[in-house]
Scaffold this motif. Structure first.
Motif, PDB file in Angstrom:
ATOM      1  N   GLU A 236     -36.875  48.255  53.796  1.00  0.00           N
ATOM      2  CA  GLU A 236     -37.051  48.857  55.126  1.00  0.00           C
ATOM      3  C   GLU A 236     -36.246  50.150  55.230  1.00  0.00           C
ATOM      4  O   GLU A 236     -36.727  51.171  55.729  1.00  0.00           O
ATOM      5  CB  GLU A 236     -36.606  47.862  56.197  1.00  0.00           C
ATOM      6  CG  GLU A 236     -36.784  48.369  57.609  1.00  0.00           C
ATOM      7  CD  GLU A 236     -36.358  47.344  58.639  1.00  0.00           C
ATOM      8  OE1 GLU A 236     -35.842  47.769  59.696  1.00  0.00           O
ATOM      9  OE2 GLU A 236     -36.526  46.132  58.405  1.00  0.00           O
ATOM     10  N   TRP A 237     -35.005  50.129  54.735  1.00  0.00           N
ATOM     11  CA  TRP A 237     -34.160  51.318  54.779  1.00  0.00           C
ATOM     12  C   TRP A 237     -34.768  52.441  53.940  1.00  0.00           C
ATOM     13  O   TRP A 237     -34.773  53.598  54.354  1.00  0.00           O
ATOM     14  CB  TRP A 237     -32.746  50.964  54.316  1.00  0.00           C
ATOM     15  CG  TRP A 237     -31.817  52.140  54.271  1.00  0.00           C
ATOM     16  CD1 TRP A 237     -31.388  52.897  55.331  1.00  0.00           C
ATOM     17  CD2 TRP A 237     -31.214  52.702  53.109  1.00  0.00           C
ATOM     18  NE1 TRP A 237     -30.548  53.888  54.894  1.00  0.00           N
ATOM     19  CE2 TRP A 237     -30.424  53.798  53.538  1.00  0.00           C
ATOM     20  CE3 TRP A 237     -31.255  52.394  51.757  1.00  0.00           C
ATOM     21  CZ2 TRP A 237     -29.688  54.571  52.646  1.00  0.00           C
ATOM     22  CZ3 TRP A 237     -30.521  53.160  50.883  1.00  0.00           C
ATOM     23  CH2 TRP A 237     -29.747  54.241  51.325  1.00  0.00           C
ATOM     24  N   PHE A 238     -35.297  52.111  52.746  1.00  0.00           N
ATOM     25  CA  PHE A 238     -35.937  53.135  51.909  1.00  0.00           C
ATOM     26  C   PHE A 238     -37.082  53.791  52.658  1.00  0.00           C
ATOM     27  O   PHE A 238     -37.256  55.011  52.604  1.00  0.00           O
ATOM     28  CB  PHE A 238     -36.463  52.532  50.598  1.00  0.00           C
ATOM     29  CG  PHE A 238     -35.401  52.047  49.645  1.00  0.00           C
ATOM     30  CD1 PHE A 238     -34.105  52.532  49.673  1.00  0.00           C
ATOM     31  CD2 PHE A 238     -35.715  51.096  48.693  1.00  0.00           C
ATOM     32  CE1 PHE A 238     -33.136  52.085  48.785  1.00  0.00           C
ATOM     33  CE2 PHE A 238     -34.760  50.637  47.793  1.00  0.00           C
ATOM     34  CZ  PHE A 238     -33.468  51.136  47.840  1.00  0.00           C
TER      35      PHE A 238
ATOM     36  N   PHE B  28     -38.369  59.544  56.404  1.00  0.00           N
ATOM     37  CA  PHE B  28     -38.555  60.305  57.640  1.00  0.00           C
ATOM     38  C   PHE B  28     -37.331  61.103  58.058  1.00  0.00           C
ATOM     39  O   PHE B  28     -37.330  61.726  59.101  1.00  0.00           O
ATOM     40  CB  PHE B  28     -38.982  59.367  58.779  1.00  0.00           C
ATOM     41  CG  PHE B  28     -40.246  58.627  58.458  1.00  0.00           C
ATOM     42  CD1 PHE B  28     -41.469  59.281  58.484  1.00  0.00           C
ATOM     43  CD2 PHE B  28     -40.213  57.296  58.081  1.00  0.00           C
ATOM     44  CE1 PHE B  28     -42.635  58.617  58.162  1.00  0.00           C
ATOM     45  CE2 PHE B  28     -41.377  56.613  57.768  1.00  0.00           C
ATOM     46  CZ  PHE B  28     -42.598  57.275  57.806  1.00  0.00           C
ATOM     47  N   ILE B  29     -36.293  61.085  57.248  1.00  0.00           N
ATOM     48  CA  ILE B  29     -35.064  61.826  57.556  1.00  0.00           C
ATOM     49  C   ILE B  29     -35.135  63.191  56.896  1.00  0.00           C
ATOM     50  O   ILE B  29     -35.514  63.316  55.737  1.00  0.00           O
ATOM     51  CB  ILE B  29     -33.814  61.053  57.092  1.00  0.00           C
ATOM     52  CG1 ILE B  29     -33.691  59.764  57.907  1.00  0.00           C
ATOM     53  CG2 ILE B  29     -32.563  61.901  57.223  1.00  0.00           C
ATOM     54  CD1 ILE B  29     -32.525  58.892  57.481  1.00  0.00           C
ATOM     55  N   GLU B  30     -34.756  64.197  57.643  1.00  0.00           N
ATOM     56  CA  GLU B  30     -34.765  65.556  57.123  1.00  0.00           C
ATOM     57  C   GLU B  30     -33.804  65.685  55.946  1.00  0.00           C
ATOM     58  O   GLU B  30     -32.686  65.165  56.003  1.00  0.00           O
ATOM     59  CB  GLU B  30     -34.340  66.551  58.209  1.00  0.00           C
ATOM     60  CG  GLU B  30     -35.347  66.684  59.316  1.00  0.00           C
ATOM     61  CD  GLU B  30     -36.638  67.296  58.848  1.00  0.00           C
ATOM     62  OE1 GLU B  30     -36.610  68.243  58.055  1.00  0.00           O
ATOM     63  OE2 GLU B  30     -37.703  66.807  59.270  1.00  0.00           O
TER      64      GLU B  30
ATOM     65  N   LYS C 202     -26.981  62.089  54.830  1.00  0.00           N
ATOM     66  CA  LYS C 202     -27.582  60.760  54.850  1.00  0.00           C
ATOM     67  C   LYS C 202     -26.675  59.685  54.274  1.00  0.00           C
ATOM     68  O   LYS C 202     -27.098  58.558  54.141  1.00  0.00           O
ATOM     69  CB  LYS C 202     -28.901  60.776  54.088  1.00  0.00           C
ATOM     70  CG  LYS C 202     -29.902  61.731  54.688  1.00  0.00           C
ATOM     71  CD  LYS C 202     -31.231  61.627  54.008  1.00  0.00           C
ATOM     72  CE  LYS C 202     -31.197  62.128  52.601  1.00  0.00           C
ATOM     73  NZ  LYS C 202     -32.475  62.114  51.920  1.00  0.00           N
ATOM     74  N   ARG C 203     -25.445  60.004  53.931  1.00  0.00           N
ATOM     75  CA  ARG C 203     -24.556  58.956  53.410  1.00  0.00           C
ATOM     76  C   ARG C 203     -24.215  58.044  54.581  1.00  0.00           C
ATOM     77  O   ARG C 203     -23.752  58.503  55.612  1.00  0.00           O
ATOM     78  CB  ARG C 203     -23.289  59.561  52.827  1.00  0.00           C
ATOM     79  CG  ARG C 203     -23.550  60.212  51.490  1.00  0.00           C
ATOM     80  CD  ARG C 203     -22.285  60.813  50.947  1.00  0.00           C
ATOM     81  NE  ARG C 203     -21.805  61.911  51.752  1.00  0.00           N
ATOM     82  CZ  ARG C 203     -22.225  63.160  51.638  1.00  0.00           C
ATOM     83  NH1 ARG C 203     -23.122  63.474  50.763  1.00  0.00           N
ATOM     84  NH2 ARG C 203     -21.749  64.091  52.404  1.00  0.00           N
TER      85      ARG C 203
END
Length: 141
Positions: free
Chosen positions: A125-127, A132-134, A139-140
């Motif tokens: 789910e996290w992957f 969708f994250i720029e 993102k850490r």
């Protein structure tokens, strides 16, 4: 596929490699180092973007300087984008592994995210959310 004291499972549709080590394997052993070499070879060969690490219940030890040096040499040359570490019963081990990976990401400014997750479903789910994250966002997690 099983490689010695490590199991690898590749999901081509998700470009995800899952790795699980035998609970009897000490991270300070030569056999563990051999599994790390095979892991990175598989990541490069299959061009893996997502890695799920299931360390099980480690049989003791700390990541050796030799293993950390190998990570430093190998991880920048991989296509890895996301690393999910499955929680184990050993919080100290999980935290040590997480901190080593974060240190490598920060020190070498790698475009990789890492997160502790409860299980494989949470990792997948996290992957999906990471898609969708720029790219410019930190993102850490």
């Amino acid at each position: 596929m099983e490689v010695s004291l490590m199991e690898l499972a590749y999901d081509e549709a998700r470009n995800t490699l899952s790795v699980k080590w035998s609970d009897e394997l000490s991270v300070e052993s030569a056999q563990f180092f051999d599994t790390i070499i095979k892991l990175f070879a598989t990541i490069r060969q299959k061009q893996v973007a997502n890695l799920i690490i299931d360390s099980g219940i480690p049989a003791g030890g700390l990541l050796t300087e030799e293993i950390i040096d190998y990570f430093i040499q190998q991880i920048p040359d991989t296509p890895l984008k996301n690393i999910a570490i499955l929680e184990s019963p050993d919080y100290l081990w999980d935290n040590n592994l997480y901190q080593v990976i974060v240190l490598l990401i920060v020190t070498y400014e790698l475009p990789i995210t890492v997160k502790m997750v409860k299980n494989r479903s949470a990792a997948l789910e996290w992957f999906t959310l990471q898609l969708f994250i720029e790219p410019s966002e930190d993102k850490r997690t």
